[in-house]
Design an enzyme around this catalytic site. Structure first.
Site, mmCIF file in Angstrom:
data_model
loop_
_atom_site.group_PDB
_atom_site.id
_atom_site.type_symbol
_atom_site.label_atom_id
_atom_site.label_comp_id
_atom_site.label_asym_id
_atom_site.label_seq_id
_atom_site.Cartn_x
_atom_site.Cartn_y
_atom_site.Cartn_z
ATOM 1 N N SER A 103 -6.722 -0.297 -5.155
ATOM 2 C CA SER A 103 -7.393 0.653 -6.043
ATOM 3 C C SER A 103 -7.765 -0.095 -7.300
ATOM 4 C CB SER A 103 -6.473 1.822 -6.366
ATOM 5 O OG SER A 103 -5.358 1.365 -7.078
ATOM 6 N N CYS A 104 -8.891 0.263 -7.849
ATOM 7 C CA CYS A 104 -9.376 -0.460 -9.020
ATOM 8 C C CYS A 104 -8.581 -0.064 -10.250
ATOM 9 C CB CYS A 104 -10.847 -0.159 -9.253
ATOM 10 S SG CYS A 104 -11.865 -0.721 -7.895
ATOM 11 N N ILE A 105 -8.883 -0.737 -11.324
ATOM 12 C CA ILE A 105 -8.166 -0.478 -12.574
ATOM 13 C C ILE A 105 -8.968 0.519 -13.397
ATOM 14 C CG2 ILE A 105 -7.266 -1.518 -14.651
ATOM 15 C CD1 ILE A 105 -5.909 -2.413 -12.051
ATOM 16 N N THR B 199 -4.273 4.527 -12.259
ATOM 17 C CA THR B 199 -4.224 3.376 -11.359
ATOM 18 C C THR B 199 -2.901 2.630 -11.420
ATOM 19 O OG1 THR B 199 -5.258 2.130 -13.124
ATOM 20 C CG2 THR B 199 -6.699 2.954 -11.410
#
Lengths: 105, 415
Positions: A103-105, B199
């Site tokens: 998952s991206c930041i 995230t």
């Protein structure tokens, strides 16, 4: 590193069952993982996704995104969801013997 | 013959680089040029407060030129094309600029047209963004008239600029609705493509708790297929449909179209960049900073600030033929507004997740990491002054180091 035997081949997997070495993958392994993930028999549409993911990863060295599957792979996102419901990229990557998409930041 | 460092983009990252390099470059041999087509420098973190009337437009606007130091050539023109194979940049008026070193700082912005049905009849009527001055200001007027109903905050696709902003907006909306006496008449829904609130897992756990406490319903793993602005409904690829009366959306964020025109970007027009030294992966005299990169670090001003320190050293290393330093560790430092005059602060990098502790000084603080406090909120408000007066000018932030520090943090034991 854990190992398990899938379709007669011993492969290295992480704790979520993703293959850690894409070179250990083969089509028989993909079929077994697909059944385990509740996807069932792999159709032509599934193989097109799997092939694109593997080719693109090999060429670019990074996991493709859903957007890239659409743009570069020519597979509409709607189709991707129908083929691999509930987390299409996570499931298709697992079937393709690739790492879990970050998952991206 | 003078050589040229050319900076594309006079936003947060580009302006900081102009200030750093104006001081550090050997000006006998090197000239410094910066190009940007826009006049106004926006304090983008302030956009979050505009819809609630906490800040007005005047609080977030200054002239770009004001922050470009003397001795730097400033060109106000559109960037038409980058030609990295021939070390040239074409501008909108036909000028061709040759460079020896290029720094791309063209940022990222929202592209609502990427989502089917989003920029239709409801856009700026009951569907808004708050990532532009226009969206944030229009949303303020809509919130003034809001009488309750379903308020949906929606995040389209990662990565986005300032990844905590959608949550901050949601927390502030909860507070704002209370002050208007309509919180009980409003259903507040937060929709995200992620599997949890943020995230970074450590941080998500804390934020999940806060969402529950504030009675904010979260829909996770939601990938938007389209928006139906006639029915006021947002529709996911998995068939989920969510109705709204007021939709606040964070559309797809992408790099500048000039990156696509120049064939330098990935599918979102972000430039493949070496994650520790900020050199582009395709050309050794092209460097990338801030939101324009494809790095797995946050797209945020604090990150651009830390990158600026590393990139300045590496430009000097490159000029003198020394090896580049792999000094950028993904360090990010973000305040998270949580409403009612409180905020969190998180500090993390590529490898270390946000943890509890104090910042910037061990034990003393004054800020508390991963905890909701009033002092953190004061820090968030004070940051606007710091941004204009210290950060943009490339001056060191007192007590804050480029690399993430572990002193004062409660780190988990590594097994």
């Amino acid at each position: 590193m854990a190992t398990r035997e899938i379709a007669g081949t011993t492969v290295e997997v992480n704790d979520e069952g993703y293959l850690t070495n894409p070179d250990q993958w083969n089509e028989e392994i993909a079929k077994v993982i697909a059944r385990e993930e509740g996807i069932g028999e792999l159709t032509e549409g599934h193989w097109k996704v799997v092939k694109f993911l593997r080719d693109d990863f090999k060429e670019k060295g990074v996991m493709p995104t859903i957007r890239r599957v659409k743009n570069a792979g020519g597979i509409p996102t709607k189709d991707l969801y129908e083929l691999f419901p509930e987390g299409p990229l996570k499931k298709s990557s697992k079937v393709a013997g690739l790492q879990k998409p970050a998952s991206c930041i | 013959m003078m050589k040229r460092v050319l900076i594309l983009g006079a936003g947060t990252a580009g302006t900081m680089m102009a200030n750093h390099l104006a001081r550090r470059l050997d000006r006998k041999d090197w000239s410094l040029t910066i190009v940007d087509q826009h006049k106004t420098h926006y304090y983008q973190p302030g956009f979050l407060f505009i819809p609630f009337g906490v800040y007005g437009e005047q609080d977030v606007i200054k002239s770009k030129r004001e922050f470009i130091p003397d001795g730097v050539e400033y060109i106000e023109q559109k960037i038409e094309l980058i030609e990295p194979d021939s070390n040239k940049v074409r501008l909108g008026d036909g000028t061709v600029l040759a460079y020896d070193i290029l720094i791309v700082a063209t940022g990222s912005k929202i592209f609502p047209e990427e989502i089917e049905g989003l920029k239709e009849d409801g856009w700026f009527k009951n569907v808004f963004d708050f990532y532009t001055i226009e969206g944030a200001s229009a949303l303020r007027e809509a919130l003034k008239d809001f009488k309750g109903g379903k308020l949906v905050v929606h995040l389209s696709e990662m990565p986005i600029k300032c990844p905590v902003a959608p949550l901050e907006f949601t927390f502030l909306a909860d507070w704002f609705l209370h002050t208007q006496g309509i919180r009980n008449e409003t259903e507040l829904i937060y929709i995200t493509p992620l599997s949890e609130a943020f995230t970074k897992h450590n941080c998500a756990v804390v934020l999940n708790y806060l969402l529950e406490e504030k009675r904010i319903h979260m829909e996770t793993d939601f990938n938007v297929e389209r928006v139906d602005e006639t029915a006021n409904r947002i529709i996911g690829y998995d068939g989920r449909e969510i109705d709204y009366d007021l939709l606040v959306t964070i559309p797809t964020n992408m790099g500048d179209p000039v990156i696509a025109r120049s064939g330098m970007g990935d599918d979102l027009n972000f430039i493949p960049t070496h994650k520790h030294n900020l050199q582009s992966k395709s050309h050794e005299n092209v460097f990338v900073i801030g939101d324009a990169t494809d790095l797995p670090s946050s797209k945020a001003g604090s990150v651009a600030h830390f990158q600026g320190d590393v990139l300045t050293e590496n430009i000097l290393n490159f000029i003198s033929g020394n090896p580049l330093k792999d000094d950028f560790d993904g360090h990010a430092n973000c305040f998270i507004e949580s409403g009612f005059g409180k905020a969190f602060l998180i500090d993390f990098n590529y490898d270390i997740e946000p943890v509890e502790g104090t910042f910037p000084l061990p034990v003393i603080g004054p800020f508390s990491l991963l905890k909701e406090t009033r002092v953190n909120h004061m820090g968030k408000l004070a940051f606007r002054w710091i941004y204009w007066n210290i950060l943009l000018k490339g001056r060191p932030m007192p007590g804050i180091k480029t690399r993430m520090q572990t002193l004062g943090k409660r780190l988990p034991k590594i097994a």
